[in-house]
Scaffold this active site. Structure first.
Site, PDB file in Angstrom:
ATOM      1  N   CYS A 111      10.172  20.288   1.004  1.00 50.41           N
ATOM      2  CA  CYS A 111       9.138  20.388  -0.026  1.00 50.41           C
ATOM      3  C   CYS A 111       8.069  19.327   0.184  1.00 50.41           C
ATOM      4  O   CYS A 111       8.374  18.144   0.308  1.00 50.41           O
ATOM      5  CB  CYS A 111       9.711  20.141  -1.418  1.00 50.41           C
ATOM      6  SG  CYS A 111      10.960  21.289  -1.892  1.00 50.41           S
TER       7      CYS A 111
ATOM      8  N   CYS B 162      10.817  30.364   2.524  1.00 47.37           N
ATOM      9  CA  CYS B 162       9.807  29.644   1.759  1.00 47.37           C
ATOM     10  C   CYS B 162       8.481  29.952   2.434  1.00 47.37           C
ATOM     11  O   CYS B 162       8.299  29.642   3.620  1.00 47.37           O
ATOM     12  CB  CYS B 162      10.144  28.150   1.833  1.00 47.37           C
ATOM     13  SG  CYS B 162       8.882  27.110   1.089  1.00 47.37           S
TER      14      CYS B 162
ATOM     15  N   CYS C 254      -2.272  16.980  -5.073  1.00 48.50           N
ATOM     16  CA  CYS C 254      -1.182  16.143  -5.583  1.00 48.50           C
ATOM     17  C   CYS C 254      -0.939  15.033  -4.536  1.00 48.50           C
ATOM     18  O   CYS C 254      -0.714  15.337  -3.361  1.00 48.50           O
ATOM     19  CB  CYS C 254       0.083  16.968  -5.801  1.00 48.50           C
ATOM     20  SG  CYS C 254      -0.188  18.360  -6.926  1.00 48.50           S
TER      21      CYS C 254
ATOM     22  N   CYS D 286      -4.302  23.422   0.687  1.00 44.93           N
ATOM     23  CA  CYS D 286      -4.143  23.506  -0.769  1.00 44.93           C
ATOM     24  C   CYS D 286      -5.217  22.655  -1.420  1.00 44.93           C
ATOM     25  O   CYS D 286      -5.546  21.582  -0.919  1.00 44.93           O
ATOM     26  CB  CYS D 286      -2.758  23.001  -1.178  1.00 44.93           C
ATOM     27  SG  CYS D 286      -2.407  23.199  -2.951  1.00 44.93           S
TER      28      CYS D 286
ATOM     29  N   GLU E 151       2.561  27.311   7.717  1.00 44.05           N
ATOM     30  CA  GLU E 151       3.974  27.186   8.049  1.00 44.05           C
ATOM     31  C   GLU E 151       4.832  27.947   7.033  1.00 44.05           C
ATOM     32  O   GLU E 151       4.444  28.112   5.882  1.00 44.05           O
ATOM     33  CB  GLU E 151       4.389  25.706   8.028  1.00 44.05           C
ATOM     34  CG  GLU E 151       3.733  24.923   9.157  1.00 44.05           C
ATOM     35  CD  GLU E 151       4.101  23.448   9.194  1.00 44.05           C
ATOM     36  OE1 GLU E 151       4.326  22.950  10.309  1.00 44.05           O
ATOM     37  OE2 GLU E 151       4.160  22.799   8.146  1.00 44.05           O
TER      38      GLU E 151
ATOM     39  N   CYS F  86       2.091  15.017  -1.914  1.00 41.25           N
ATOM     40  CA  CYS F  86       2.359  16.221  -1.125  1.00 41.25           C
ATOM     41  C   CYS F  86       1.458  16.240   0.102  1.00 41.25           C
ATOM     42  O   CYS F  86       0.235  16.082  -0.005  1.00 41.25           O
ATOM     43  CB  CYS F  86       2.098  17.461  -1.979  1.00 41.25           C
ATOM     44  SG  CYS F  86       2.294  19.003  -1.072  1.00 41.25           S
TER      45      CYS F  86
HETATM   46  N1  SAH Z   1       1.647  24.509  -5.154  1.00 38.95           N
HETATM   47  C1  SAH Z   1       2.915  24.940  -5.659  1.00 38.95           C
HETATM   48  C2  SAH Z   1       3.918  25.349  -4.594  1.00 38.95           C
HETATM   49  C3  SAH Z   1       4.128  24.458  -3.391  1.00 38.95           C
HETATM   50  S1  SAH Z   1       5.059  22.989  -3.437  1.00 38.95           S
HETATM   51  C4  SAH Z   1       3.518  23.865  -6.551  1.00 38.95           C
HETATM   52  O1  SAH Z   1       3.023  22.753  -6.529  1.00 38.95           O
HETATM   53  O2  SAH Z   1       4.435  24.167  -7.302  1.00 38.95           O
HETATM   54  C5  SAH Z   1       6.716  23.265  -3.797  1.00 38.95           C
HETATM   55  C6  SAH Z   1       7.333  22.088  -4.549  1.00 38.95           C
HETATM   56  O3  SAH Z   1       7.475  20.897  -3.738  1.00 38.95           O
HETATM   57  C7  SAH Z   1       6.495  21.660  -5.757  1.00 38.95           C
HETATM   58  O4  SAH Z   1       7.339  21.457  -6.856  1.00 38.95           O
HETATM   59  C8  SAH Z   1       5.905  20.356  -5.271  1.00 38.95           C
HETATM   60  O5  SAH Z   1       5.469  19.548  -6.328  1.00 38.95           O
HETATM   61  C9  SAH Z   1       7.066  19.769  -4.496  1.00 38.95           C
HETATM   62  N2  SAH Z   1       6.684  18.659  -3.618  1.00 38.95           N
HETATM   63  C10 SAH Z   1       5.476  18.406  -3.067  1.00 38.95           C
HETATM   64  N3  SAH Z   1       5.514  17.292  -2.316  1.00 38.95           N
HETATM   65  C11 SAH Z   1       6.790  16.820  -2.382  1.00 38.95           C
HETATM   66  C12 SAH Z   1       7.462  15.712  -1.788  1.00 38.95           C
HETATM   67  N4  SAH Z   1       6.819  14.873  -0.997  1.00 38.95           N
HETATM   68  N5  SAH Z   1       8.764  15.562  -2.066  1.00 38.95           N
HETATM   69  C13 SAH Z   1       9.415  16.435  -2.867  1.00 38.95           C
HETATM   70  N6  SAH Z   1       8.843  17.491  -3.441  1.00 38.95           N
HETATM   71  C14 SAH Z   1       7.536  17.687  -3.207  1.00 38.95           C
END
Ligand code: SAH
Length: 381
Positions: free
Chosen positions: A363, A125, A136, A132, A112, A139
């Protein structure tokens, strides 16, 4: 009766099916395109001509390149412009200013990308991997694991496609030109290092070699792969680095960003400050505000002490809901107190204006499933 499945279960099927796509002109710099065009038996000037279509006019379909002889169009369709992204669905919200595109790649993998229009800029974006591997827990992308790296052209083509959407005037109230790209879609960009760096080079090279974006308008977001951050600092690039910190202490960060078990907070911040020193670019510290998890006043104070006096800016992200997550966003008063404490410590801090939550495009919500998102208001395809 036995209950054997008719089709044998093969746990590795997905990984085996997942395969890199055919080569595309966006994988190559202009010199590489010239060499390939010559190999195809075409005059060298065609490399620039086809590049002007793709990067300059945002024409991705060889059938529309009508100044090329028909036979050349056919050759290029096969060898320079294979279809990389097939749109599956586009969802829009915010009166069309936020759009999420779901693509199917040549091997069936799904990714996406999100387009966000503002009065003064248009940001896309983009995804760097299908899935991935960073796991985390807050996410959505991380929950299904990694399918595969995207090729350089698969990364670039997301931006070129969405630049075309912006150029068509579809985003009312925004400029028609794509200006900003953030690597904050699916995947960990620094885990697909060489392809992501090549994609950045295509995004910043002037047309017709590339899209001609400003390096300062490109942001690479990472969980904190320290050797890759150091390597990125040594490229002749000065893109913005965003570090997904989410906790100032190792105990909590080990859980929220599991790669912290390998590279600790102190190490990753060291690498970030070296990046800032070498590029002159302020590092963006991303911090998702999770209720009763990482939003305590003492954590704000600790974060403030770590960042005070550094070339850093904190971006607080209200936690976006993801399926099955046990966590919630912090209440607004808690968020305001967190901001106050960071600013008191002298740290520049803003709260991200979250876009696309109602289309699971914010995000951490990109999960690229075909069976979600149906029956939503604003469905455009
Ligand atoms: N893998 C990379 C880029 C993708 S995520 C990274 O982790 O930086 C982009 C951003 O969204 C990251 O800062 C991630 O931690 C954040 N993110 C992931 N899940 C989220 C959520 N449920 N709510 C808010 N931010 C989130």
């Amino acid at each position: 009766m036995t209950s054997l499945p008719l089709i044998p279960v093969d746990p590795d099927a997905r990984a085996r099916r997942a395969a890199m796509p055919p080569r595309h002109l966006a994988d190559l710099d202009l010199a590489g395109r010239r060499a390939l065009v010559a190999e195809l038996g075409e005059p060298a000037f065609r490399a620039k001509q086809v590049s002007t279509h793709y990067f300059g006019r945002l024409v991705r379909d060889p059938r529309q390149m009508t100044d090329l002889p028909a036979a050349t169009r056919g050759t290029f369709a096969e060898h320079l412009l294979p279809t990389l992204l097939t749109p599956v669905r586009e969802l829009a919200c915010d009166d069309g200013a936020t759009r999420k595109a779901l693509w199917r790649l040549h091997d069936g993998s799904l990714v996406e990308s999100v387009l966000m229009g503002y009065p003064d800029r248009v940001t896309v974006c983009i995804s760097s991997q299908a899935g991935c591997g960073m796991a985390c827990p807050f996410c959505a992308t991380g929950q299904a694991g990694l399918t595969r790296n995207l090729s350089t052209a698969e990364i670039v083509d997301q931006a070129v496609y969405l630049a075309g959407v912006a150029a068509s005037g579809a985003v009312a109230g925004s400029p028609p030109r794509l200006s900003h790209v953030v690597f904050m879609g699916m995947g960990e960009p620094l885990a697909n290092y060489s392809r992501v760096v090549a994609a950045i080079r295509r995004l910043v090279a002037p047309a017709p070699e590339g899209l001609g974006l400003s390096q300062r308008h490109i942001t690479v977001s990472t969980v904190g792969l320290v050797p890759a951050i150091r390597r990125l600092a040594s490229e002749d690039l000065s893109v913005t680095l965003a570090l997904s910190l989410h906790a100032p202490d190792d105990d909590l960060r080990d859980e929220l960003v599991p790669v912290n078990q390998r590279w600790k907070v102190a190490e990753v911040l060291d690498a970030a400050w070296d990046y800032a020193a070498r590029t002159g670019r302020r590092v963006s510290i991303e911090y998702a505000m999770i209720k009763n998890v990482n939003d305590q006043p003492w954590r704000a104070d600790l974060l403030g002490r770590l960042l005070a006096g550094k070339l850093a800016h904190v971006n607080l992200i209200p936690l976006n809901p993801t399926p099955g997550s046990r966590w919630d966003a912090s209440p607004k008063p808690v968020e305001r107190e967190f901001v106050r404490r960071l600013r008191d410590a002298g740290v520049s801090t803003t709260v991200r204006d979250t876009r696309g939550r109602e289309i699971d495009g914010a995000c951490g919500q990109l999960a690229a499933a075909e069976d979600r998102d149906t029956d939503r208001a604003g469905e455009t395809a």
